[in-house]
Design an enzyme around this catalytic site. Structure first.
Site, mmCIF file in Angstrom:
data_model
loop_
_atom_site.group_PDB
_atom_site.id
_atom_site.type_symbol
_atom_site.label_atom_id
_atom_site.label_comp_id
_atom_site.label_asym_id
_atom_site.label_seq_id
_atom_site.Cartn_x
_atom_site.Cartn_y
_atom_site.Cartn_z
ATOM 1 N N LYS A 8 0.852 -1.191 0.000
ATOM 2 C CA LYS A 8 0.000 0.000 0.000
ATOM 3 C C LYS A 8 0.885 1.238 0.000
ATOM 4 O O LYS A 8 1.850 1.321 0.764
ATOM 5 C CB LYS A 8 -0.881 -0.009 1.263
ATOM 6 N N PRO A 93 9.327 -5.624 3.956
ATOM 7 C CA PRO A 93 9.781 -5.395 5.335
ATOM 8 C C PRO A 93 8.614 -5.118 6.279
ATOM 9 O O PRO A 93 7.558 -4.641 5.870
ATOM 10 C CB PRO A 93 10.710 -4.186 5.213
ATOM 11 N N ALA A 95 6.754 -3.306 9.598
ATOM 12 C CA ALA A 95 6.690 -1.962 10.197
ATOM 13 C C ALA A 95 7.384 -0.948 9.298
ATOM 14 O O ALA A 95 8.273 -0.199 9.718
ATOM 15 C CB ALA A 95 7.314 -1.964 11.597
ATOM 16 N N ILE A 98 4.159 0.521 4.482
ATOM 17 C CA ILE A 98 3.552 0.089 3.223
ATOM 18 C C ILE A 98 2.397 -0.886 3.458
ATOM 19 O O ILE A 98 1.983 -1.599 2.548
ATOM 20 C CB ILE A 98 4.597 -0.526 2.267
ATOM 21 N N GLY A 101 1.312 -5.811 6.953
ATOM 22 C CA GLY A 101 0.443 -6.628 7.793
ATOM 23 C C GLY A 101 -1.023 -6.387 7.508
ATOM 24 O O GLY A 101 -1.830 -7.325 7.493
ATOM 25 N N SER A 102 -1.387 -5.128 7.245
ATOM 26 C CA SER A 102 -2.775 -4.792 6.941
ATOM 27 C C SER A 102 -3.208 -5.405 5.616
ATOM 28 O O SER A 102 -4.314 -5.930 5.488
ATOM 29 C CB SER A 102 -2.963 -3.271 6.891
ATOM 30 N N ASP A 135 -5.605 0.944 8.376
ATOM 31 C CA ASP A 135 -5.288 0.690 6.975
ATOM 32 C C ASP A 135 -6.131 -0.434 6.374
ATOM 33 O O ASP A 135 -6.160 -0.600 5.151
ATOM 34 C CB ASP A 135 -3.807 0.321 6.811
#
Length: 281
Positions: A8, A93, A95, A98, A101-102, A135
């Site tokens: 993102k 990567p 944290a 981008i 995780g979301s 997000d």
């Protein structure tokens, strides 16, 4: 089933206010790239999340993974048993601003809802996603959009050209809450544009006057971001260098993916993650 969870990108990010509960209000133009993590989901197995790929070592324990939590909440909301084995090939990567995780959790929610026969009338995925992170609604939407509120108010964005992006992360994780907490100063009004840019130069020109209001606070916590931005801005063919989200990942706008790929050599530094990609259109 194997699905991609795209990176993102906040093309611009304006902080417009703050709610009484402390959460910040935003105005942002969000888009997605062809680069992303890959999820392989196998149904009818005990719920579990495994990880491989270049950034697997940075992932949390399975039961703390956002994908695991998303699967549990979807099953609870639907009144069914959560059964699926999910492997995440972690190409992005952690944290990093981008939405890794979301995006992983959003794609898992959509795929599991289909696998488990959970209709939209039964469970509102965007509302459920918002309970996991701001997000999630945009990542569930999955297309270029303007985001307002705390990230839950979405409207379609302009049609963007298929420009190239060079994503660069200096190898430093930044916690979103820390970046927001370090922010100083007031708020800014929304500043959206309606005209669809025809090519990379027009997109860069439209973004030039719309920045990322979290950049200064991210720089206080992670000064190397300035080096990343300088490297991008001086790279051949780069129209614009900008931090995305809460950082530390930055992106450069290029005419196409080939131009972004050609600029990698000028940007690569020891310990930096550098990836050429393009906007999904």
């Amino acid at each position: 089933m194997t699905v991609t969870a795209p990176a993102k990108i906040n093309l611009y990010l304006t902080i417009t206010g703050r709610r009484p509960d402390g959460l910040h209000l935003v105005d942002s133009l969000i888009t997605f790239t062809t680069q992303g993590d890959v999820l392989t989901i196998t149904p009818d197995r005990p719920l579990n999340v495994t990880c491989d790929g270049p950034f697997a070592a940075e992932m949390p324990l399975p039961y703390k993974n956002l994908v695991y939590l998303a699967a549990e909440r979807l099953a609870d909301a639907a009144g069914i048993s959560a059964r699926a084995e999910i492997n995440i090939t972690k190409n992005m990567p952690v944290a990093a601003g981008i939405g890794g995780g979301s995006s992983d959790a959003a794609v898992a929610l959509k795929t599991l809802a289909s696998m488990w026969g959970v209709s939209g009338s039964r469970v509102n995925l965007k509302k459920l996603g918002l309970s996991l992170g701001s997000d999630l609604p945009a990542c569930i939407y999955g297309e270029t959009c303007f985001a307002a509120g705390i990230g839950e108010k979405l409207t379609p964005g302009p049609t963007l050209p298929k420009v190239g992006l060079l994503l660069v992360n200096p190898g430093v994780a930044l916690v979103t809450e820390s970046v927001f907490g370090a922010r100083k100063g007031g708020f800014n009004p929304p500043y959206r544009f309606k005209r669809a840019p025809r090519h990379a130069a027009e997109l860069a020109a439209a973004l030039e006057h719309r920045g990322n209001d979290l950049t200064l606070s991210a720089l206080r916590l992670c000064p190397v971001i300035r080096d990343v931005l300088n490297a991008l801005k001086s790279a051949p063919g780069c129209h614009l260098g900008r931090m995305t989200g809460s950082g530390a990942t930055c992106f450069g706008v290029f005419d196409d993916k080939a131009a972004a790929e050609a600029a990698k050599a000028a940007v690569v530094r020891d310990g930096w993650w550098v990836e050429a990609t393009e906007i999904v259109v």
